[in-house]
Design a protein around this motif. Sequence first.
Motif, PDB file in Angstrom:
ATOM      1  N   LYS A 122       0.831  -1.202   0.000  1.00 33.78           N
ATOM      2  CA  LYS A 122       0.000   0.000   0.000  1.00 33.78           C
ATOM      3  C   LYS A 122       0.869   1.257   0.000  1.00 33.78           C
ATOM      4  O   LYS A 122       0.494   2.285  -0.549  1.00 33.78           O
ATOM      5  CB  LYS A 122      -0.886  -0.041   1.253  1.00 33.78           C
ATOM      6  N   GLY A 123       2.033   1.152   0.612  1.00 40.84           N
ATOM      7  CA  GLY A 123       2.951   2.290   0.663  1.00 40.84           C
ATOM      8  C   GLY A 123       3.357   2.803  -0.708  1.00 40.84           C
ATOM      9  O   GLY A 123       3.670   3.984  -0.863  1.00 40.84           O
ATOM     10  N   GLN A 124       3.337   1.929  -1.702  1.00 41.97           N
ATOM     11  CA  GLN A 124       3.689   2.359  -3.052  1.00 41.97           C
ATOM     12  C   GLN A 124       2.626   3.299  -3.617  1.00 41.97           C
ATOM     13  O   GLN A 124       2.940   4.316  -4.225  1.00 41.97           O
ATOM     14  CB  GLN A 124       3.855   1.140  -3.968  1.00 41.97           C
ATOM     15  N   GLU A 126       0.699   5.085  -1.768  1.00 43.32           N
ATOM     16  CA  GLU A 126       0.748   6.306  -0.958  1.00 43.32           C
ATOM     17  C   GLU A 126       1.908   7.198  -1.367  1.00 43.32           C
ATOM     18  O   GLU A 126       1.756   8.415  -1.467  1.00 43.32           O
ATOM     19  CB  GLU A 126       0.860   5.945   0.524  1.00 43.32           C
ATOM     20  N   ALA A 127       3.069   6.570  -1.614  1.00 43.65           N
ATOM     21  CA  ALA A 127       4.226   7.364  -2.029  1.00 43.65           C
ATOM     22  C   ALA A 127       3.910   8.064  -3.348  1.00 43.65           C
ATOM     23  O   ALA A 127       4.180   9.260  -3.512  1.00 43.65           O
ATOM     24  CB  ALA A 127       5.453   6.472  -2.174  1.00 43.65           C
ATOM     25  N   ALA A 128       3.322   7.331  -4.282  1.00 46.39           N
ATOM     26  CA  ALA A 128       3.004   7.923  -5.580  1.00 46.39           C
ATOM     27  C   ALA A 128       1.988   9.056  -5.417  1.00 46.39           C
ATOM     28  O   ALA A 128       2.155  10.146  -5.975  1.00 46.39           O
ATOM     29  CB  ALA A 128       2.468   6.859  -6.524  1.00 46.39           C
ATOM     30  N   ALA A 129       0.953   8.808  -4.621  1.00 46.01           N
ATOM     31  CA  ALA A 129      -0.073   9.836  -4.403  1.00 46.01           C
ATOM     32  C   ALA A 129       0.533  11.061  -3.734  1.00 46.01           C
ATOM     33  O   ALA A 129       0.217  12.200  -4.090  1.00 46.01           O
ATOM     34  CB  ALA A 129      -1.206   9.276  -3.548  1.00 46.01           C
ATOM     35  N   SER A 130       1.446  10.844  -2.781  1.00 43.58           N
ATOM     36  CA  SER A 130       2.011  11.971  -2.043  1.00 43.58           C
ATOM     37  C   SER A 130       2.864  12.861  -2.941  1.00 43.58           C
ATOM     38  O   SER A 130       3.139  14.004  -2.590  1.00 43.58           O
ATOM     39  CB  SER A 130       2.841  11.481  -0.859  1.00 43.58           C
ATOM     40  N   THR A 131       3.302  12.340  -4.085  1.00 47.09           N
ATOM     41  CA  THR A 131       4.066  13.187  -5.007  1.00 47.09           C
ATOM     42  C   THR A 131       3.180  13.798  -6.089  1.00 47.09           C
ATOM     43  O   THR A 131       3.676  14.299  -7.093  1.00 47.09           O
ATOM     44  CB  THR A 131       5.204  12.402  -5.696  1.00 47.09           C
ATOM     45  N   GLY A 132       1.874  13.732  -5.908  1.00 47.43           N
ATOM     46  CA  GLY A 132       0.975  14.428  -6.826  1.00 47.43           C
ATOM     47  C   GLY A 132       0.599  13.636  -8.056  1.00 47.43           C
ATOM     48  O   GLY A 132       0.017  14.177  -8.996  1.00 47.43           O
ATOM     49  N   LEU A 133       0.931  12.331  -8.085  1.00 49.37           N
ATOM     50  CA  LEU A 133       0.488  11.524  -9.223  1.00 49.37           C
ATOM     51  C   LEU A 133      -0.984  11.156  -9.027  1.00 49.37           C
ATOM     52  O   LEU A 133      -1.425  10.906  -7.911  1.00 49.37           O
ATOM     53  CB  LEU A 133       1.329  10.247  -9.322  1.00 49.37           C
TER      54      LEU A 133
ATOM     55  N   ALA B  79      -4.390  16.328  -6.204  1.00 50.35           N
ATOM     56  CA  ALA B  79      -3.054  16.007  -6.727  1.00 50.35           C
ATOM     57  C   ALA B  79      -2.173  17.258  -6.749  1.00 50.35           C
ATOM     58  O   ALA B  79      -0.997  17.212  -6.383  1.00 50.35           O
ATOM     59  CB  ALA B  79      -3.169  15.396  -8.121  1.00 50.35           C
ATOM     60  N   ARG B  82      -0.984  18.026  -3.326  1.00 52.94           N
ATOM     61  CA  ARG B  82       0.047  17.104  -2.826  1.00 52.94           C
ATOM     62  C   ARG B  82       1.425  17.413  -3.404  1.00 52.94           C
ATOM     63  O   ARG B  82       2.448  17.092  -2.798  1.00 52.94           O
ATOM     64  CB  ARG B  82      -0.347  15.664  -3.144  1.00 52.94           C
ATOM     65  N   PHE B  89       8.170   8.825   4.425  1.00 53.92           N
ATOM     66  CA  PHE B  89       7.519   7.763   5.198  1.00 53.92           C
ATOM     67  C   PHE B  89       8.532   6.977   6.034  1.00 53.92           C
ATOM     68  O   PHE B  89       9.712   6.909   5.700  1.00 53.92           O
ATOM     69  CB  PHE B  89       6.842   6.774   4.239  1.00 53.92           C
ATOM     70  N   HIS B  93       9.441   3.655   0.971  1.00 54.92           N
ATOM     71  CA  HIS B  93       8.569   3.463  -0.187  1.00 54.92           C
ATOM     72  C   HIS B  93       9.147   4.007  -1.479  1.00 54.92           C
ATOM     73  O   HIS B  93       8.459   4.661  -2.257  1.00 54.92           O
ATOM     74  CB  HIS B  93       7.187   4.101   0.055  1.00 54.92           C
ATOM     75  N   TYR B  95      10.343   3.361  -5.294  1.00 53.58           N
ATOM     76  CA  TYR B  95       9.824   2.439  -6.300  1.00 53.58           C
ATOM     77  C   TYR B  95      10.931   1.445  -6.652  1.00 53.58           C
ATOM     78  O   TYR B  95      11.936   1.844  -7.255  1.00 53.58           O
ATOM     79  CB  TYR B  95       9.362   3.200  -7.541  1.00 53.58           C
ATOM     80  N   LEU B 159      10.119  18.321  -6.068  1.00 55.67           N
ATOM     81  CA  LEU B 159       8.858  18.925  -6.517  1.00 55.67           C
ATOM     82  C   LEU B 159       8.665  20.326  -5.941  1.00 55.67           C
ATOM     83  O   LEU B 159       7.601  20.921  -6.084  1.00 55.67           O
ATOM     84  CB  LEU B 159       7.683  18.016  -6.119  1.00 55.67           C
TER      85      LEU B 159
END
Lengths: 221, 247
Positions: A122-124, A126-133, B79, B82, B89, B93, B95, B159
């Motif tokens: 799930k962290g993946q 969240e990490a993606a969402a937290s960067t505005g994706l 978005a 954010r 975290f 996390h 990639y 960012l």
Amino acid sequence: MDIFLDQFFNLAIMQKAFPLLLKGAWMTLQLCVAVILLGLVGGLFVALGNLSPRRWVRWPTIVYTDVFRALPPLVLLIFIYSGLPFAGIKVSPFTAVVIAFLLNNSSYYAEVYRAGLISVAKGQWEAAASTGLSRTQSLIHVVLPQAVRNVLPDLLSNTVEVVKLTSLASVISLSELLYSADMARSVTYNASPLVLAALFYLVLLWPLVRLVSHFQRRLAA
Amino acid sequence: MANRPMLEIAALEKRFGANTILKQIDLKVAEGELVFVIGPSGSGKSTMLRCCNRLEEPTSGDIILDGRNIMGGTSSDLARMRLQVGMVFQGFHLYPHMSVLKNVTLAQRKALKRSKVEADARAMDMLERVGLAHKADAYPAELSGGQQQRVAIARALALDPKVMLFDEPTSALDPELVGSVLKVMKDLKAKGMTMLVVSHEMAFARETADRVVFMDGGVIVEEGTPDEIFGSPKADRTRAFLSRVSG
């Protein structure tokens, strides 16, 4: 022994049947490409529906995967090709095969994708969402590549099954590999064309089967 | 610190079913300020942090970022918001299927729509800043935990966020790797970044924080300067907690 060789490995007959079988193999290949591509794409959407937080999206897709995994593909195929005309819906053999197998194998692909998507932490997301994706961007760039990698052997295994499934199309006289071989068999009164067809399937599928084993070992390592 | 508030949490409530995790939280973080949140596990501090970029959806209340309320709005508003709130975290996390460089450029390319050249340059700057420019082509699995966390910080910084949120950034690290991450955070603070940090690194808080907030049971029990909180805590609960962690 001679009779055996003559009946199953008659090179002269194989040579004669070869062009016909090649045409059949070409049809099988086209079927495979259509069914696999549509199945891979359709299965992904069904899997995403399966995992949707919205009940009205989730429920229909769960019913879909249950029903089409339970229905025998041959039943589905004959229903679409021979049953639907009674409702005034006529489709070509090719279209009937594509629709029947799409319904069947997108359900199987969906189950594989679902397992893959769940396996990504799930962290993946969240990490993606937290960067505005966006959700879609997160899926495409971050989650899906990992999901597919985690279930690659299963996706390939399923693809092998799909290729084998296409031989069912011979039942509704679509001139794919098996149908062509059986035609040649009935014209020549000799089983060698069937053996040749089996070899064609082997050539087509053996590399895939090897690949499955390769990925399974790599993932186990 | 008399600067304008960069991040403002107002009357924040979070409930999971019958459980109230956060009760009427009010907190302001001024521009350039480092606010440090401490408290026992289950006190709601991580949930509060995660409400600030709505990874956790508040049940009610407002989050105001640089004068704009970020509650409501469309998913693309979310978005965009954010992009302005960097998050680090506990579990890094990164990639795993992308190189370090791609980890840091992905959102720049896809969310900020920067060109490849621009994103790469910015990523290298940020990696330089966290001391990992030489690892740009490595994959996360080849890095230590401390290095992974620094890449995660670079990914967020690339960012150009207005605020950085840190959710127990060193809790998953071996003790000898903690220092390298804290050093990067200290450097960030020195460069004027606004930071909200949930962590157990009390020594770091004492040294670097402008303000320390103690949370327990979903409420802010006490807040003050590090000297006030660590030196002469007023509330019993704060004293009890601090004696336990330093004990």
